[in-house]
Design an enzyme around this catalytic site. Sequence first.
Site, PDB file in Angstrom:
ATOM      1  CD  GLU A 156      37.840 -51.354  72.874  1.00 36.28           C
ATOM      2  OE1 GLU A 156      38.224 -51.094  74.028  1.00 36.28           O
ATOM      3  OE2 GLU A 156      38.468 -52.108  72.110  1.00 36.28           O
ATOM      4  CG  LEU A 158      35.590 -53.690  70.474  1.00 36.88           C
ATOM      5  CD1 LEU A 158      34.432 -54.009  69.561  1.00 36.88           C
ATOM      6  CD2 LEU A 158      35.298 -54.180  71.876  1.00 36.88           C
ATOM      7  CE  LYS A 159      39.705 -56.498  63.141  1.00 38.30           C
ATOM      8  NZ  LYS A 159      40.858 -56.308  64.014  1.00 38.30           N
ATOM      9  CD  GLU A 160      29.631 -54.452  65.924  1.00 39.27           C
ATOM     10  OE1 GLU A 160      28.948 -55.015  65.057  1.00 39.27           O
ATOM     11  OE2 GLU A 160      29.340 -53.362  66.424  1.00 39.27           O
ATOM     12  CE  LYS A 212      36.550 -46.011  67.307  1.00 40.75           C
ATOM     13  NZ  LYS A 212      36.808 -47.414  67.091  1.00 40.75           N
ATOM     14  CG  ASN A 216      36.652 -45.937  63.271  1.00 44.14           C
ATOM     15  OD1 ASN A 216      37.473 -46.852  63.240  1.00 44.14           O
ATOM     16  ND2 ASN A 216      35.604 -45.957  64.071  1.00 44.14           N
ATOM     17  CG  PHE A 257      40.211 -52.154  56.150  1.00 41.18           C
ATOM     18  CD1 PHE A 257      39.812 -53.187  56.969  1.00 41.18           C
ATOM     19  CD2 PHE A 257      39.374 -51.061  56.023  1.00 41.18           C
ATOM     20  CE1 PHE A 257      38.605 -53.130  57.649  1.00 41.18           C
ATOM     21  CE2 PHE A 257      38.168 -50.995  56.684  1.00 41.18           C
ATOM     22  CZ  PHE A 257      37.788 -52.032  57.505  1.00 41.18           C
ATOM     23  CB  CYS A 268      32.360 -47.681  63.977  1.00 42.26           C
ATOM     24  SG  CYS A 268      32.042 -48.339  65.614  1.00 42.26           S
ATOM     25  CE  LYS A 331      32.848 -56.407  61.630  1.00 43.74           C
ATOM     26  NZ  LYS A 331      34.189 -55.979  61.995  1.00 43.74           N
TER      27      LYS A 331
HETATM   28  N1  NAD Z   1      30.318 -51.464  68.112  1.00 40.48           N
HETATM   29  C1  NAD Z   1      31.613 -51.337  67.836  1.00 40.48           C
HETATM   30  O1  NAD Z   1      32.194 -52.129  67.084  1.00 40.48           O
HETATM   31  C2  NAD Z   1      32.422 -50.227  68.446  1.00 40.48           C
HETATM   32  C3  NAD Z   1      33.809 -50.302  68.409  1.00 40.48           C
HETATM   33  C4  NAD Z   1      34.543 -49.264  68.977  1.00 40.48           C
HETATM   34  C5  NAD Z   1      33.903 -48.186  69.544  1.00 40.48           C
HETATM   35  N2  NAD Z   1      32.552 -48.126  69.547  1.00 40.48           N
HETATM   36  C6  NAD Z   1      31.901 -46.982  70.195  1.00 40.48           C
HETATM   37  O2  NAD Z   1      31.478 -47.378  71.503  1.00 40.48           O
HETATM   38  C7  NAD Z   1      30.235 -46.773  71.849  1.00 40.48           C
HETATM   39  C8  NAD Z   1      29.211 -47.857  72.156  1.00 40.48           C
HETATM   40  O3  NAD Z   1      28.984 -48.615  70.997  1.00 40.48           O
HETATM   41  P1  NAD Z   1      28.123 -49.963  71.019  1.00 40.48           P
HETATM   42  O4  NAD Z   1      28.142 -50.495  69.641  1.00 40.48           O
HETATM   43  O5  NAD Z   1      28.583 -50.820  72.145  1.00 40.48           O
HETATM   44  O6  NAD Z   1      26.678 -49.356  71.379  1.00 40.48           O
HETATM   45  P2  NAD Z   1      25.311 -50.141  71.640  1.00 40.48           P
HETATM   46  O7  NAD Z   1      24.255 -49.303  71.062  1.00 40.48           O
HETATM   47  O8  NAD Z   1      25.457 -51.556  71.191  1.00 40.48           O
HETATM   48  O9  NAD Z   1      25.175 -50.160  73.228  1.00 40.48           O
HETATM   49  C9  NAD Z   1      24.985 -49.016  74.004  1.00 40.48           C
HETATM   50  C10 NAD Z   1      24.214 -49.420  75.271  1.00 40.48           C
HETATM   51  O10 NAD Z   1      24.190 -48.333  76.174  1.00 40.48           O
HETATM   52  C11 NAD Z   1      22.944 -48.371  76.893  1.00 40.48           C
HETATM   53  N3  NAD Z   1      22.696 -47.068  77.536  1.00 40.48           N
HETATM   54  C12 NAD Z   1      22.314 -45.904  76.975  1.00 40.48           C
HETATM   55  N4  NAD Z   1      22.215 -44.945  77.910  1.00 40.48           N
HETATM   56  C13 NAD Z   1      22.552 -45.492  79.099  1.00 40.48           C
HETATM   57  C14 NAD Z   1      22.673 -44.997  80.444  1.00 40.48           C
HETATM   58  N5  NAD Z   1      22.421 -43.729  80.757  1.00 40.48           N
HETATM   59  N6  NAD Z   1      23.054 -45.861  81.409  1.00 40.48           N
HETATM   60  C15 NAD Z   1      23.327 -47.156  81.125  1.00 40.48           C
HETATM   61  N7  NAD Z   1      23.229 -47.684  79.864  1.00 40.48           N
HETATM   62  C16 NAD Z   1      22.863 -46.857  78.873  1.00 40.48           C
HETATM   63  C17 NAD Z   1      21.962 -48.754  75.808  1.00 40.48           C
HETATM   64  O11 NAD Z   1      20.757 -49.253  76.349  1.00 40.48           O
HETATM   65  C18 NAD Z   1      22.770 -49.811  75.018  1.00 40.48           C
HETATM   66  O12 NAD Z   1      22.532 -51.118  75.510  1.00 40.48           O
HETATM   67  C19 NAD Z   1      29.881 -45.885  70.658  1.00 40.48           C
HETATM   68  O13 NAD Z   1      30.341 -44.585  70.886  1.00 40.48           O
HETATM   69  C20 NAD Z   1      30.627 -46.515  69.501  1.00 40.48           C
HETATM   70  O14 NAD Z   1      30.934 -45.587  68.480  1.00 40.48           O
HETATM   71  C21 NAD Z   1      31.793 -49.134  69.037  1.00 40.48           C
END
Ligand code: NAD
Length: 448
Positions: A156, A158-160, A212, A216, A257, A268, A331
């Site tokens: 994924e 996406l940018k927060e 990915k 990054n 950037f 990330c 950010k």
């Molecule tokens: N945050 C970003 O901007 C972003 C962007 C691209 C990719 N990513 C990647 O995506 C992944 C998720 O990132 P995020 O920021 O959404 O994480 P996050 O920490 O915000 O959310 C993860 C969620 O997964 C839940 N979880 C953990 N174990 C579980 C299980 N067994 N069953 C069900 N739920 C479970 C947690 O309770 C939590 O709510 C990471 O690998 C991250 O690197 C994040």
Amino acid sequence: MQLTMVGTGYVGLVTGACFANTGNNVMCLDVDSSKIDMLNAGECPIYEPGLQELIHSNVRMERLSFTTDKRQAYLAAQIIFICVGTPTGADGKPDLSYVLQAADDIASAILEIGPDQRPKAVVVKSTVPVGTTFRVRDRIAKRVGDLPFYIADNPEFLKEGAAINDFNKPDRVVVGVENDEVGAVMLELYDPFVRQGHPIYVMDIASAEMVKYASNNFLATKISFINEMARLCEANGADIVRVREGMCADSRIGPHFLYPGLGYGGSCFPKDTLACIAMGESSSVDTLLSSAVHEVNQQQRRFFFDKIQDHFNTKGGLEGKTLAFWGIAFKPNTDDIREAPAISLMRLASKQGASIRAHDPVAADNGKRELGEALHIFDDMYDTLEGADALVICTDWDEFKSPDFGRVKRALRSPVIFDGRNLYKRAQMRNLEITYYSVGRQPVSTDA
Ligand SMILES: NC(=O)c1ccc[n+]([C@@H]2O[C@H](COP(=O)([O-])OP(=O)(O)OC[C@H]3O[C@@H](n4cnc5c(N)ncnc54)[C@H](O)[C@@H]3O)[C@@H](O)[C@H]2O)c1
């Protein structure tokens, strides 16, 4: 299609809501019952512009639901997306325990559900080192025998802060597959998002996983590079703002950037750079550049803190001083404080005996949870400044960009700004008689 998103964090919630919005039935599963309770009560557990409205409308249309019940979530799914966290573990490698736990949960569900209702595909959306998607497959296969479903990797991007737009209008979609059949399923699912010309690249799983990290790591490299140039500018009497203009006009370089500041943060870039270093170690590849990028980033916070410390050294040190922070989030437009420079700076200042006051439009609660009693939160950005010895700017929220400087000066005990985002012009600060420190530019001093 009937989809299950495993994890309702920034990625699981946004992608789940966007997939629901294109007509899929999406169930979001999380092990954190407080998040699911909030979602079922109509509240969004994270701040992301437009997300709450998107969730509400799709819940109303009965296309989006939330549960902690694994059986219910996996029973319904045609495609399962693993979107759980992969934070940096104590050894510097990505902690894959959440991903592997999700794989175990899926295996248990498949055993219980029986052959007829098994999912078509299990898709790893979390950012994972090369080989992890196959580890997930093998882990499930070990429990359930011959795999009756496909495995895929779909990183994924996406940018927060702009996540919904990024998902709906992606620069690209990347899908790693083991055969054409699962590729076709993914193409069908993503068709509404790429129909207007946004590219979708279907490739092998290892390459998809690596795209990915490579992306990054490259973005992190740009930030560390410009911060290193900023340090050279500062030490040699140049101005990084002008240097940046002159440099970025080159079409091979471009303007994107390349902003100096406090270094990258968030969930990330720091962890994905470290993951590349760890991947290099385990595959005997020297990742000299990645290591330097990480090191420069770590130094950048310390370097900025040294400016604060040096300023106060001539005034009896930070002990007993009060610093007002504008911005806690890593950010703007997000409440995410993971690896936020503000948190590092607050911790360093607090350790030296300074009191910390702070304002952030949406990340204040998270900041308070992280720092507890050490942090005094203010809802109003000007109230934060009352009686403070300096203002420290850590996040470039729009509302900080052209404040009422009269109010700023009246509220501060002494007119001093440490600007980690280069929001203001030096000439303006000089005219206002504000002592001003920024990044990659000479300080403005009001000392006679
Ligand atoms: N945050 C970003 O901007 C972003 C962007 C691209 C990719 N990513 C990647 O995506 C992944 C998720 O990132 P995020 O920021 O959404 O994480 P996050 O920490 O915000 O959310 C993860 C969620 O997964 C839940 N979880 C953990 N174990 C579980 C299980 N067994 N069953 C069900 N739920 C479970 C947690 O309770 C939590 O709510 C990471 O690998 C991250 O690197 C994040």
